[in-house]
Every structure is written in C-alpha cells, then in structure tokens.
Enzyme design. Structure first.
Site, PDB file in Angstrom:
ATOM      1  N   ASP A   8       0.759  -1.227  -0.106  1.00  0.00           N
ATOM      2  CA  ASP A   8      -0.049  -0.004  -0.040  1.00  0.00           C
ATOM      3  C   ASP A   8       1.027   1.246   0.187  1.00  0.00           C
ATOM      4  O   ASP A   8       1.964   1.257   0.692  1.00  0.00           O
ATOM      5  CB  ASP A   8      -0.927   0.047   1.111  1.00  0.00           C
ATOM      6  CG  ASP A   8      -1.945   1.208   1.391  1.00  0.00           C
ATOM      7  OD1 ASP A   8      -2.944   0.848   0.489  1.00  0.00           O
ATOM      8  OD2 ASP A   8      -1.773   2.271   1.743  1.00  0.00           O
ATOM      9  N   GLU A  10       0.815   5.664   0.304  1.00  0.00           N
ATOM     10  CA  GLU A  10       0.496   6.756   0.599  1.00  0.00           C
ATOM     11  C   GLU A  10       0.985   8.002  -0.269  1.00  0.00           C
ATOM     12  O   GLU A  10       2.225   7.812  -0.778  1.00  0.00           O
ATOM     13  CB  GLU A  10       0.697   7.300   1.953  1.00  0.00           C
ATOM     14  CG  GLU A  10      -0.202   6.457   2.911  1.00  0.00           C
ATOM     15  CD  GLU A  10      -1.624   6.361   2.806  1.00  0.00           C
ATOM     16  OE1 GLU A  10      -2.118   7.119   2.126  1.00  0.00           O
ATOM     17  OE2 GLU A  10      -1.995   5.240   3.381  1.00  0.00           O
ATOM     18  N   HIS A 147      -5.345   4.774   6.488  1.00  0.00           N
ATOM     19  CA  HIS A 147      -4.703   5.848   5.710  1.00  0.00           C
ATOM     20  C   HIS A 147      -3.168   6.145   6.012  1.00  0.00           C
ATOM     21  O   HIS A 147      -2.841   7.179   5.921  1.00  0.00           O
ATOM     22  CB  HIS A 147      -5.322   7.057   5.697  1.00  0.00           C
ATOM     23  CG  HIS A 147      -6.768   7.036   5.148  1.00  0.00           C
ATOM     24  ND1 HIS A 147      -6.939   6.783   3.833  1.00  0.00           N
ATOM     25  CD2 HIS A 147      -7.982   7.239   5.680  1.00  0.00           C
ATOM     26  CE1 HIS A 147      -8.241   6.738   3.460  1.00  0.00           C
ATOM     27  NE2 HIS A 147      -8.926   6.966   4.451  1.00  0.00           N
ATOM     28  N   ASP A 152      -2.854  -0.102   6.320  1.00  0.00           N
ATOM     29  CA  ASP A 152      -3.830  -0.415   5.342  1.00  0.00           C
ATOM     30  C   ASP A 152      -3.127  -1.875   4.718  1.00  0.00           C
ATOM     31  O   ASP A 152      -3.938  -2.478   4.423  1.00  0.00           O
ATOM     32  CB  ASP A 152      -3.787   0.663   4.175  1.00  0.00           C
ATOM     33  CG  ASP A 152      -4.620   1.699   4.605  1.00  0.00           C
ATOM     34  OD1 ASP A 152      -5.346   1.572   5.799  1.00  0.00           O
ATOM     35  OD2 ASP A 152      -4.685   2.660   3.942  1.00  0.00           O
TER      36      ASP A 152
END
Length: 565
Positions: A8, A10, A147, A152
C-alpha cells in the site's frame, strides 16, 4: 495461500504521472500468515498538500529527515523479490510503483498483481461500497488506523486471506485461481441470479422499517425459513447482499427463495413470540436450530413425609406444591435446587451419578452445600419456600460461604457458589413467571418507547407501542390501548395453527418473563369488574401519560365501544 507481498502507498495525489509516493508499507504472506513487514516514509523532494496531511497525518516536516526514493525503493525491491504483489485498487498502487521506479531508471518487476477490489466484486456481489474499510468490516476484519501505508497493507492482507478461502470454495484455488477469478466474467463467478436481483431491488426497499416476522418462500409457496427482526427491511435485505460470501446453507436458502412475506408487529417481543409459534407450527427446513423448543425446566418445592424436598421437572404439575419456573434450562434449575437445599436443609431429588466426572462434580456440589450449611447453622429459613423471599434469605449465607471458600483457595467450590448466587439474582429479578403471568395481565415497559403487552396465562394476546418523544395527542395513545384490549379473541390474537405443545408454551412464558424482568417494567393484573376505560387510565398512568379525558379520548372510546357492539 501461496507466498505474496501485499503493498500500500500513500501519495501526494491521485495522478501517478505527476504525484509522488510519500510512504510505502508492505507485508509478506507465507503459509497463510503475515510473516514479515516493511515500512518507510519517502522524501520525494516535493511538499505535501494540506489535504493529504489532514488525511494521513504526514506533513512535509515529517519527510524532511526521511530517506530518498533511491534508498527506499531499493529496499522495497529486495523485500518483495519475485513474489506476486497484492493491493486494494491494484491499478492505483501499481501505477505509482512503476512510475517511481522508472524515475530512478529502474525496470519495474514483471510480477503478477492481484486486486482485492476486483476479487471482492466477484466474491461479494451486492455490497454498497468496495472501499477497503467496507470490505474489511463485512468480512469481520478489524479496522483500526487507516490511511497509513503499513496499517492499510495489514488490513488488505487479512482481507485477501478471507477472499482466498471463499475463492477456493468456488474452485479458484491458489494465486493462479485468484488471478483468473479477478478477470473472469461475472457469469463465471456465480453471479447473483436474476430473481435475487429482483427481490433486492423491487421488494426489499418497500418492506416496513419496524419490527415483525418474515417468511421466505420458494416457488411453490412452501415456507423455507421464518425469522424475526427489529427492522424488517434491514434484516431481510441482509440476505440478498454479498450472497456468494455467505455460508453454504444461506446461499442455498437465497437461491431457493422466490417470495417474501412479512407481518409487522407493534413490538419486538410480539415478533419473538410469533416467530416461535410459527416455527413450531410449520417446521421450516432452514430453521434447524429453532424447530425444537428450548428445554425449559421447573422446580417443585414440597413436603414429602414431613421433609422438605426440591426436584426438577420438565413441566409444571397441577398439585398444591410450590412451583418455580419456567427456568432457562435444567442446568440452571439444578443449581437453584442445590442452593435452596443448602440453605433450607431440604432434600434434592437428584439422579445417581453415572460417571467418574459426574461423581466428582456431585462431590464438589456437596462440599459447597456443606459450606452453606455451616454458615446457616441453626437459623430457621424454611420460610424460604416462598420464591419472593427465598433470594433475600439465601443470598447472605451463600455469599459468606463463597468468601470463605475463596480465602481457603477452594476455587471450584467458590465458582459453584457464585453460580448459585447468579441463579438467585435471576430468580429475584424475574420471580416465578407462571405466577406473575397468571390470568389476564397487562405488562407495561417504559423506556425510549412505551410498550404494553397483553398476556393470558403466560401466553401473549397482543401488544401496542409508541415513542415517548412522539408529541401526538393522548387520545391517539388511548386508542392504541383500546384497540389492543378489543383485539382479544379476534384476528389480532395470532395463532400459528394447531395445538401448541407444552414445551412451546414453556418457551413463550419464559420469553415473556425475561422481557418483563428486563429494564423498568411493571405488571398489572386486570380486575374482573374493571371497565376498559378504567383499565386504560391505569395503563396510561403507569406509562407516564396524562390520562385526562379530553374530547379526542372520548371520541376514540366511543368508536371502540360502537365497533365492539
């Protein structure tokens, strides 16, 4: 589940060609478990927009001391190796990963990407949202911090493990099977049948939102399942959401269902009683656990040859002995019998132990009873035969015996005594249900809603309810009560058909007693000479309403009497 790496990212935005990765998290799944973790902030040399900081908590200041892309991505490639990569919205994460590597002059790894969104759409059809949080909550995966990349990734890892087991049930096994499944046509993945879509879109939205009983029927109008609900629309609708993710017997039930019938009730307890009666009358094939009524029990307290005795029975007899019940089951009844015997010196009519374990259990019970007897001493507690007085007399002695057992480290005996205390507390709260519910009884519940239930000899005749916050006129509420009283013996008295077994009657009395004993409840036995009007005034006063006889109330009463005539 084969080895794979769940990833994952960001980012500073949603455009992979222009925006940058500011954090990456990954977990390695090996042998169906999370084996390793990778996490790092990334300093891409650009500022973090305020909306991203608000969402993720990552600010430009946090990235000032973070390693640069060259170091982070080299470490990530070493961590992931040649394992397949998994992501929620894999297209999004793959675009950012590939673009970051190309900026560094590196060739993206030629590994397979598995998308949990695509898997979810095929395995969990009908969900209103396929966001990570929604899918995780539906699958029972704990959703904590969101987040942040590693958090995540860990949630996604739990989701993919759940999805993998469901994919295997449909014949899509291992990574190869799931990769094939995510790109398969919906018709090849057991998509929802047309009749299920029709029920979900055209029938469920029009169901009542209040409590009631529902019946699921097949194409020949045979009742397959009967259930109760506090909200009919929400409960029935849940059967037709994410059908393929449900257990096999539920998928089969939905597949066979062609018609939905509902009966809205005034109260939840009315729905519970009607559900039990209907199941016992129709024995629907998918109500396996509820087709057999609960094995309730009764205590019989009597004098036999001048000695007090306590015994456990399945049904209430018609003799002059003191009967307590119905209780939740024989285990609770036996515990109460032992407690009563320990306090009063009565004899318990118990079966002989058949095994070593039961003999040891009987010995522990006897030692616990001996402790109570030592506390009671010569005190006269024979008046404890009265169920209303018994708990008050017995509790102090049993509590003292329990404390002594704990101090002497006799924890098994202390546990038995604690169970006896809990049984006495329930008896004190609920009393003897059969006695409290004998004759014509109106039970009033006052909480967020006012609920009035009419009972005759332990069986429900009907109910009515209104919200305490409802500013409607008192006459309207009077009319509800009058309609309830006038419904006795009419179609409002619902019977599922055929004679009701004694065990079912036990169940119903037990349900009603539990309902009355929960929260702020009061009970009134209707007098023979009271008029409907006087009784309504009493009920409204108990419910905290103003029983003033306004014009609207009089009109309502007149209409009722005219209808009855």
């Amino acid at each position: 589940m084969p080895t794979c790496v769940v990833v994952d990212t960001e980012t500073t935005g949603i455009r992979a060609a222009d925006d940058r990765v500011i954090e990456i998290g990954a977990v390695r799944i090996r042998d169906g478990e999370v084996a390793e973790r990778f996490e790092s902030l990334v300093n891409p040399g650009v500022s973090v927009p305020w909306r991203i900081t608000r969402l993720t908590g990552i600010s430009s200041r946090d990235l000032a001391s973070a390693p640069g892309p060259e170091e982070v991505w080299a470490r990530f490639l070493e961590f992931s190796g040649d394992a397949p990569l998994v992501a929620h919205h894999a297209q999004f994460d793959r675009g950012f990963v590939h673009n970051e590597l190309r900026r560094l002059g590196l060739v993206p790894p030629s590994v397979d990407w598995l998308c949990t969104v695509k898997l979810s759409r095929r395995l969990l059809p009908g969900l209103t949202s396929y966001g990570l949080g929604s899918v995780a909550r539906f699958l029972g995966v704990s959703v904590g911090t969101r987040h942040r990349a590693l958090a995540d990734a860990e949630i996604t890892a739990e989701v993919v493990l759940e999805l993998a087991s469901r994919a295997a049930e449909q014949g899509f096994e291992g990574m190869t099977g799931m990769l094939a499944l995510q790109g398969a046509r919906y018709s090849a993945t057991g998509a929802v049948p047309r009749h299920v879509e029709t029920l979900r879109r055209e029938v469920v939205p029009h169901l009542p939102e209040g409590p009631g009983v529902y019946r699921l029927l097949d194409g020949r109008k045979k009742v397959l399942y009967v259930g109760k609900a506090t909200s009919l629309r929400e409960r029935v609708g849940s059967y037709f959401v994410a059908v393929q993710a449900k257990e096999l017997h539920l998928r089969e039930l939905v597949r066979r269902t062609r018609t939905i019938e509902v009966l809205e009730t005034q109260t939840e307890i009315e729905a519970r009683v009607l559900e039990a009666r209907t199941i016992q009358a129709l024995l629907p094939p998918y109500n396996r656990a509820q087709r057999e009524p609960g094995r309730r029990a009764w205590l019989r307290l009597a004098e036999e040859d001048g000695r007090p005795t306590v015994s456990v029975h399945a049904w209430r007899g018609q003799d002059a002995a003191e009967w307590i019940g119905p209780l939740s089951g024989s285990t609770e009844a036996r515990g109460l019998a032992e407690a009563i015997a320990a306090v009063t010196g009565a004899t318990v009519d118990r079966p002989r132990p058949r095994s070593t374990w039961s003999r040891e259990a009987a010995a522990q019970v006897a030692r616990a009873a001996g402790r109570v007897g030592a506390v009671v001493g010569d005190r006269e507690v024979r008046s404890g035969w009265n169920p209303e007085i018994l708990p008050e007399l017995a509790r102090p002695a049993i509590e003292e015996a329990m404390h002594r057992a704990s101090e002497e480290l006799a924890f098994e005996e202390a546990r038995i005594l604690r169970d006896w205390l809990e049984g006495l507390e329930r008896l004190e709260a609920e009393g003897c249900a059969a006695d409290r519910l004998a004759g014509d009884v109106a039970a009033v519940s006052v909480g967020e809603r006012v609920e009035i239930v009419l009972i005759r000899d332990g069986r429900m005749l009907g109910s009515c309810a209104w919200s305490r916050s409802d500013p409607g006129p008192e006459a309207l509420r009077s009319g509800l009560v009058l309609d309830l009283l006038g419904s006795r013996g009419s179609s409002r008295v619902f019977e599922a058909g055929g004679p009701v077994a004694r065990r079912t009657r036990n169940d119903e009395t037990w349900m009603l007693a539990k309902w009355i004993g929960r929260g702020e409840r009061q009970t009134v036995v209707r007098g023979v000479n009271e008029t409907d009007d006087a009784f309504v005034v009493r009920l409204l006063r108990m419910a905290g309403e103003d029983p003033a006889r306004d014009a609207g109330r009089t009109d309502s009463n007149d209409r009722h009497k005219g209808a009855a005539a």
